[in-house]
Structure formats: C-alpha cells, structure tokens
Design a protein around this motif. Sequence first.
Motif, PDB file in Angstrom:
ATOM      1  N   LEU A 188      -2.678  -4.963   6.480  1.00 41.71           N
ATOM      2  CA  LEU A 188      -1.775  -3.812   6.506  1.00 41.71           C
ATOM      3  C   LEU A 188      -0.891  -3.901   5.269  1.00 41.71           C
ATOM      4  N   THR A 189      -1.005  -2.903   4.416  1.00 37.48           N
ATOM      5  CA  THR A 189      -0.219  -2.840   3.188  1.00 37.48           C
ATOM      6  C   THR A 189       0.355  -1.434   3.086  1.00 37.48           C
ATOM      7  N   SER A 190       0.805  -1.077   1.926  1.00 35.55           N
ATOM      8  CA  SER A 190       1.269   0.293   1.721  1.00 35.55           C
ATOM      9  C   SER A 190       0.098   1.265   1.679  1.00 35.55           C
ATOM     10  N   GLN A 191      -1.105   0.731   1.649  1.00 33.55           N
ATOM     11  CA  GLN A 191      -2.321   1.548   1.698  1.00 33.55           C
ATOM     12  C   GLN A 191      -2.348   2.304   3.025  1.00 33.55           C
ATOM     13  N   THR A 192      -2.813   3.533   3.012  1.00 29.31           N
ATOM     14  CA  THR A 192      -2.845   4.310   4.253  1.00 29.31           C
ATOM     15  C   THR A 192      -4.250   4.705   4.671  1.00 29.31           C
ATOM     16  N   VAL A 193      -5.262   4.349   3.875  1.00 28.87           N
ATOM     17  CA  VAL A 193      -6.641   4.685   4.209  1.00 28.87           C
ATOM     18  C   VAL A 193      -7.465   3.407   4.199  1.00 28.87           C
ATOM     19  N   TYR A 194      -8.224   3.207   5.299  1.00 27.11           N
ATOM     20  CA  TYR A 194      -9.050   2.016   5.446  1.00 27.11           C
ATOM     21  C   TYR A 194     -10.487   2.449   5.734  1.00 27.11           C
ATOM     22  N   SER A 195     -11.426   1.984   4.937  1.00 25.79           N
ATOM     23  CA  SER A 195     -12.832   2.336   5.118  1.00 25.79           C
ATOM     24  C   SER A 195     -13.427   1.544   6.274  1.00 25.79           C
ATOM     25  N   ILE A 196     -14.259   2.234   7.043  1.00 24.88           N
ATOM     26  CA  ILE A 196     -14.984   1.595   8.138  1.00 24.88           C
ATOM     27  C   ILE A 196     -16.383   1.286   7.619  1.00 24.88           C
ATOM     28  N   GLU A 203     -16.018  11.538   5.934  1.00 25.13           N
ATOM     29  CA  GLU A 203     -15.986  12.116   4.590  1.00 25.13           C
ATOM     30  C   GLU A 203     -17.149  11.555   3.781  1.00 25.13           C
ATOM     31  N   ASN A 204     -18.018  12.420   3.314  1.00 23.70           N
ATOM     32  CA  ASN A 204     -19.201  11.999   2.539  1.00 23.70           C
ATOM     33  C   ASN A 204     -20.015  10.944   3.286  1.00 23.70           C
ATOM     34  N   ASN A 205     -20.229  11.168   4.579  1.00 26.73           N
ATOM     35  CA  ASN A 205     -21.004  10.274   5.458  1.00 26.73           C
ATOM     36  C   ASN A 205     -20.368   8.899   5.654  1.00 26.73           C
ATOM     37  N   LEU A 206     -19.081   8.760   5.350  1.00 22.39           N
ATOM     38  CA  LEU A 206     -18.356   7.510   5.583  1.00 22.39           C
ATOM     39  C   LEU A 206     -17.146   7.786   6.470  1.00 22.39           C
ATOM     40  N   TYR A 207     -16.926   6.905   7.434  1.00 24.09           N
ATOM     41  CA  TYR A 207     -15.746   7.022   8.287  1.00 24.09           C
ATOM     42  C   TYR A 207     -14.589   6.256   7.658  1.00 24.09           C
ATOM     43  N   LYS A 208     -13.403   6.844   7.763  1.00 22.60           N
ATOM     44  CA  LYS A 208     -12.197   6.213   7.228  1.00 22.60           C
ATOM     45  C   LYS A 208     -11.051   6.391   8.213  1.00 22.60           C
ATOM     46  N   VAL A 209     -10.269   5.327   8.390  1.00 19.29           N
ATOM     47  CA  VAL A 209      -9.062   5.390   9.211  1.00 19.29           C
ATOM     48  C   VAL A 209      -7.902   5.740   8.299  1.00 19.29           C
ATOM     49  N   HIS A 210      -7.173   6.787   8.655  1.00 22.56           N
ATOM     50  CA  HIS A 210      -5.971   7.185   7.934  1.00 22.56           C
ATOM     51  C   HIS A 210      -4.775   6.877   8.827  1.00 22.56           C
ATOM     52  N   LEU A 211      -3.796   6.159   8.313  1.00 18.29           N
ATOM     53  CA  LEU A 211      -2.537   5.937   9.020  1.00 18.29           C
ATOM     54  C   LEU A 211      -1.572   6.995   8.506  1.00 18.29           C
ATOM     55  N   GLU A 212      -1.199   7.930   9.371  1.00 26.28           N
ATOM     56  CA  GLU A 212      -0.382   9.062   8.947  1.00 26.28           C
ATOM     57  C   GLU A 212       1.019   8.983   9.541  1.00 26.28           C
ATOM     58  N   ASN A 213       2.025   9.218   8.684  1.00 27.40           N
ATOM     59  CA  ASN A 213       3.440   9.122   9.069  1.00 27.40           C
ATOM     60  C   ASN A 213       3.705   7.786   9.758  1.00 27.40           C
ATOM     61  N   PHE A 214       3.149   6.738   9.209  1.00 34.68           N
ATOM     62  CA  PHE A 214       3.121   5.438   9.869  1.00 34.68           C
ATOM     63  C   PHE A 214       4.234   4.513   9.385  1.00 34.68           C
ATOM     64  N   THR A 215       4.938   3.935  10.341  1.00 31.87           N
ATOM     65  CA  THR A 215       5.889   2.853  10.087  1.00 31.87           C
ATOM     66  C   THR A 215       5.765   1.856  11.229  1.00 31.87           C
ATOM     67  N   ASP A 233       8.424  -5.082  10.595  1.00 27.55           N
ATOM     68  CA  ASP A 233       7.873  -6.094   9.696  1.00 27.55           C
ATOM     69  C   ASP A 233       7.291  -7.247  10.502  1.00 27.55           C
ATOM     70  N   GLY A 234       6.261  -7.823   9.957  1.00 21.69           N
ATOM     71  CA  GLY A 234       5.643  -8.989  10.574  1.00 21.69           C
ATOM     72  C   GLY A 234       4.725  -9.665   9.587  1.00 21.69           C
ATOM     73  N   PRO A 235       4.436 -10.941   9.815  1.00 21.12           N
ATOM     74  CA  PRO A 235       3.542 -11.662   8.900  1.00 21.12           C
ATOM     75  C   PRO A 235       2.075 -11.377   9.229  1.00 21.12           C
ATOM     76  N   ASP A 236       1.242 -11.394   8.218  1.00 21.85           N
ATOM     77  CA  ASP A 236      -0.209 -11.373   8.390  1.00 21.85           C
ATOM     78  C   ASP A 236      -0.700 -10.223   9.277  1.00 21.85           C
ATOM     79  N   LEU A 237      -0.156  -9.015   9.051  1.00 22.80           N
ATOM     80  CA  LEU A 237      -0.568  -7.869   9.866  1.00 22.80           C
ATOM     81  C   LEU A 237      -1.906  -7.329   9.373  1.00 22.80           C
ATOM     82  N   LYS A 238      -2.788  -7.030  10.317  1.00 27.98           N
ATOM     83  CA  LYS A 238      -4.133  -6.517  10.041  1.00 27.98           C
ATOM     84  C   LYS A 238      -4.325  -5.191  10.756  1.00 27.98           C
ATOM     85  N   VAL A 239      -5.257  -4.393  10.251  1.00 27.52           N
ATOM     86  CA  VAL A 239      -5.661  -3.143  10.894  1.00 27.52           C
ATOM     87  C   VAL A 239      -7.034  -3.402  11.500  1.00 27.52           C
TER      88      VAL A 239
END
Length: 137
Positions: free
Chosen positions: A98-106, A60-72, A75-81
């Motif tokens: 990993l938060t309630s955020q669903t889009v992560y910029s690359i 999108e606009n020359n930037l890649y983004k990871v979207h987590l869709e319908n994701f659950t 629970d765990g500590p210190d989770l990263k994407v």
Amino acid sequence: MKKIILATALVFLASCQEEGVLTKDKETIAVTPIAELKYFGAFVPTSGITVNGQAKIYLENNLYKVHLENFTVSDGPDLKVYLSKADTPSEFVNLGNLTSQTVYSIPSTVNIADYSHVLIHCQQYNHLFAIAQLTTN
C-alpha cells in the motif's frame, strides 16, 4: 550594422507568419481507454482503525485492476493490498504494498469471480486494517 540586424529580423518575422502543414495546429482528439466497472465495495475498518473510500475493480484492455478511490487509512507498517476469497487473509492474492499508488493490477492468471473482498492487511504483525466486500456492478 543596425540596419543589417533590423533587416534580418524583419526577414525572419515575415518568413514565420504563415503556418505550414507541419506546424499548423491540428485538432487533437483524446483517446481514452474504455474501462468497465465490474465490482465495487466500501471499506470498513477493523477495531481501532480509521478508513474511508472504496475499492473498485475495472476491466480495461482485458486486464482487471483494483482502484482505491477516495481512500485513506490509519498509518501502519508493512501494509499490503490483498484480493481475497473471504473477509480474512486466508486465501488471497497479494497485489502489492500500500503506497500512494491507487491502482493495482490483478494478475491475468487470477479468476476474479473467485474473489469477494479487497483487504488492507499489515503483513508484519498479521493485523487486518480494512475490508471491502465486493458487489457485482
């Protein structure tokens, strides 16, 4: 006194009946940025973990983004994407917590073609929670 208030109210009402150029409702056109799906993959859990959803990478606009869709995920500590070159966190780019955020910029410095997986990883205990192997769209 009542006549003055009534006359003033009528003047205000009469003066506001016709819409001018600046107050007239204009037709709104929604502008949606064009996002092109490039890669996608369904998450699979590791032992003892529950996970659902998909990882999708959009350009999108020359930037890649990871979207987590319908994701659950469990629970765990210190989770990263992670964006990873393998199904293990050996060569990866940390996209953030990993938060309630669903889009992560690359980061723009990352050559997306070199990466084949999106991982959910507990950094604190070095435990892999979920793996999404990416397929080209």
